[in-house]
Design a protein around this motif. Structure first.
Motif, short mmCIF file in Angstrom:
data_model
loop_
_atom_site.label_atom_id
_atom_site.label_comp_id
_atom_site.label_asym_id
_atom_site.label_seq_id
_atom_site.Cartn_x
_atom_site.Cartn_y
_atom_site.Cartn_z
N GLU A 74 3.97 15.84 -1.26
CA GLU A 74 3.22 15.49 -2.46
C GLU A 74 3.60 16.55 -3.49
N VAL A 101 2.42 8.73 -4.76
CA VAL A 101 1.37 7.71 -4.74
C VAL A 101 0.23 8.09 -5.70
N ILE A 102 -0.06 9.38 -5.82
CA ILE A 102 -1.07 9.81 -6.80
C ILE A 102 -0.41 10.24 -8.11
N ASN A 122 -4.58 15.81 -1.75
CA ASN A 122 -5.38 15.34 -0.62
C ASN A 122 -5.90 16.48 0.24
N SER A 165 0.85 -1.20 0.00
CA SER A 165 0.00 0.00 0.00
C SER A 165 0.88 1.24 0.00
N GLY A 166 0.26 2.36 -0.28
CA GLY A 166 0.97 3.63 -0.22
C GLY A 166 1.43 3.94 1.19
N THR A 167 0.59 3.61 2.15
CA THR A 167 0.96 3.82 3.56
C THR A 167 2.26 3.11 3.90
N TYR A 198 -1.24 14.38 2.56
CA TYR A 198 -1.55 13.09 3.16
C TYR A 198 -0.51 12.08 2.70
N HIS A 199 -0.01 11.32 3.66
CA HIS A 199 1.00 10.32 3.31
C HIS A 199 0.63 8.96 3.87
N GLY A 200 -0.67 8.66 3.92
CA GLY A 200 -1.10 7.39 4.48
C GLY A 200 -1.25 7.49 5.98
N ASP A 248 6.35 11.95 -2.49
CA ASP A 248 5.28 10.97 -2.36
C ASP A 248 4.47 11.02 -3.64
N LYS A 305 -1.33 3.14 -5.72
CA LYS A 305 -2.42 3.39 -6.68
C LYS A 305 -2.11 2.87 -8.09
C1 LIG Z 1 -3.44 7.34 -1.13
C2 LIG Z 1 -2.20 7.99 -0.66
C3 LIG Z 1 -1.35 7.38 0.27
C4 LIG Z 1 -1.73 6.12 0.99
O1 LIG Z 1 -1.88 5.03 0.15
P1 LIG Z 1 -2.76 3.77 0.64
O2 LIG Z 1 -2.56 2.77 -0.46
O3 LIG Z 1 -4.15 4.26 0.77
O4 LIG Z 1 -2.19 3.32 1.92
C5 LIG Z 1 -0.14 7.97 0.53
N1 LIG Z 1 0.24 9.11 -0.07
C6 LIG Z 1 -0.56 9.75 -0.95
C7 LIG Z 1 -0.09 10.99 -1.61
C8 LIG Z 1 -1.81 9.21 -1.26
O5 LIG Z 1 -2.62 9.87 -2.09
#
Ligand SMILES: *Cc1c(COP(=O)(O)O)cnc(C)c1O
Length: 424
Positions: free
Chosen positions: A204, A239-240, A209, A114-116, A142-144, A237, A265
């Motif tokens: 980010e 993740v997005i 977020n 997961s991103g977390t 947001y970083h999880g 980060d 993601k």
């Molecule tokens: C969604 C998100 C996370 C967390 O990812 P999960 O898979 O939900 O744990 C971390 N950082 C960012 C920037 C995100 O958008």
């Protein structure tokens, strides 16, 4: 009573709040979440047979649209060999090579679920590598839900974080410092308050977020410089933004090189995957190569790797997807911006490529404090009206809209019509 309502009644009795992730609840909106049965392309269908144009896209992974045939078929085929081995596979090597050979700042990469987990692990590696303990993050990013990142997102600068959630010991956030997005001076002040103690700045690169907030010109480059001057690592980060703004993410889009990146993601194409990577000398700190412990029973799972790699290969081989997403973003968000302006209401549209947010405030929205000036009650009204018209938005002012390659001309026009009807 609809089937969604009946399901929600059952759900709340056995699942906290009736959902397995808070953002799925319609709490801020005062409605029952729609229970989803299936999705295809840019459409999502609830258990009551309603069809919506979907702008959640599973919160980002479905950049090619839902139920993308090549991904689905690759998964079906992979399932025939078994779901998990807990042992090394060729697929993991392919995945790592595919990423590292195409994204220059990722010399080594580790898969997680997961991103977390990706963020938690990247922070541990950064601390292990630098021998320092403090981390700088930005309010509204947001970083999880890892303890150290669940810091009260006040709007000012904080040299020591206050937990934002019950159950997070103060000890876990004491070394998390909070800066103001788009404000390099706030970062500088934190570095000065703790000389030689900051392991990393995590950001980010496009905030998505707190709604979508773009980095001002020079902000990301400025972070790079500040990190270099202070011997700290820069963690993007992604993740997005990873594989979304460009194959190489925001780092490629803005031409700023981070020391480490986190992914999630899109990298899993809808399966639970995250990853962290970066400079070889940092990643070689990770066990069993080095002394930073990090593990995972299902990490690099063959089905998840198959789904993710199939999507990444498609994106790499079809770079026009990114050009198309830019055009679609311009059409949709540009169109919404025009409608917002014509309405004479206090609205701000932030957007970049496939990501966009309509804020119910005069704007400009450049950081968490300005994002928070949004009228969330007005957003809730808008959300409900759009849902009734068949447009599936995230049930929160502070989430992004995600365009996918499957959002065609027709769907975008229909969406704009609905927005026009609402504000017209
Ligand atoms: C969604 C998100 C996370 C967390 O990812 P999960 O898979 O939900 O744990 C971390 N950082 C960012 C920037 C995100 O958008």
């Amino acid at each position: 009573m609809t089937r969604s309502e009946r399901l929600f009644e059952r759900a709340v009795k056995r699942i906290p709040g009736g959902v397995n992730s808070p953002v799925r609840a319609y709490g801020a909106i005062g409605e029952t979440p729609r229970f989803i049965e299936k999705a295809d392309g840019c459409y999502i269908y609830d258990v009551d047979g309603n069809r919506y144009i979907d702008y959640i896209d599973s919160w980002g992974p479905m950049i090619l649209g839902h139920n993308f045939p090549a991904v689905r078929e690759s998964v079906q085929k992979a399932c025939e060999n078994g779901l998990s081995f807990g042992c090394a596979t060729e697929l993991e090597v392919e995945m790592a090579e595919f990423i590292c050979e195409r994204i220059p700042h990722v010399e080594m990469v580790r898969m997680v679920n997961s991103g977390t987990e990706a963020v938690m692990s990247a922070i541990r590696a950064a601390r292990g590598y630098t021998g320092r303990e403090k981390i700088v993050k930005f309010a509204g990013c947001y970083h999880g839900h890892t303890d150290a990142m669940l810091v009260s997102a006040g709007s000012g600068v904080m040299t020591s974080g206050v937990p934002d959630s019950a159950g997070v010991p103060e000890g876990c956030t004491r070394d998390t410092m909070t800066a103001v997005y788009n404000d390099l001076d706030s970062v500088k002040a934190l570095f000065e308050s703790a000389p030689g103690q900051v392991a990393a700045v995590i950001v980010e690169p496009v905030a998505a977020n707190m709604g979508v907030v773009l980095p001002k010109d020079g902000f990301l480059k400025g972070l790079r410089t500040l990190c270099d001057e202070n011997g700290a690592l820069l963690i993007f980060d992604e993740v997005i933004t990873g594989f979304r703004l460009a194959f190489g993410g925001a780092a490629q889009y803005f031409q700023v090189v981070p020391d480490m990146v986190t992914y999630g993601k899109i990298i899993g194409a809808g399966m639970p995957v995250g990853a962290y990577g970066g400079r070889r000398d940092i990643m070689e700190m990770v066990a069993p190569a080095g002394k930073v412990y990090q593990a995972g029973t299902l990490s690099g799972n063959p089905i998840a790797m198959t789904a993710g790699l199939t999507q990444l290969k498609y994106l790499w081989e079809n770079p026009q997807v990114y050009e198309e997403l830019e055009k679609k973003g311009e059409k949709l968000y540009g169109g919404m911006e025009k409608i917002a302006e014509d309405s004479g209401r206090a609205l701000t549209l932030n957007h970049i490529a496939s990501l966009g947010s309509l804020f119910f405030t005069e704007g400009p929205v450049v950081d968490y404090a300005s994002a928070k000036t949004s009228d969330t009650a007005a957003f809730a009204e808008y959300f409900k009206a759009m849902l009734r018209m068949g447009i599936h938005l995230a049930p929160s002012q502070f989430e992004a809209m995600f365009l996918s390659d499957a959002h065609g001309e027709e769907a975008i026009e229909e969406t704009l019509d609905c927005v026009r009807r609402y504000f017209g």
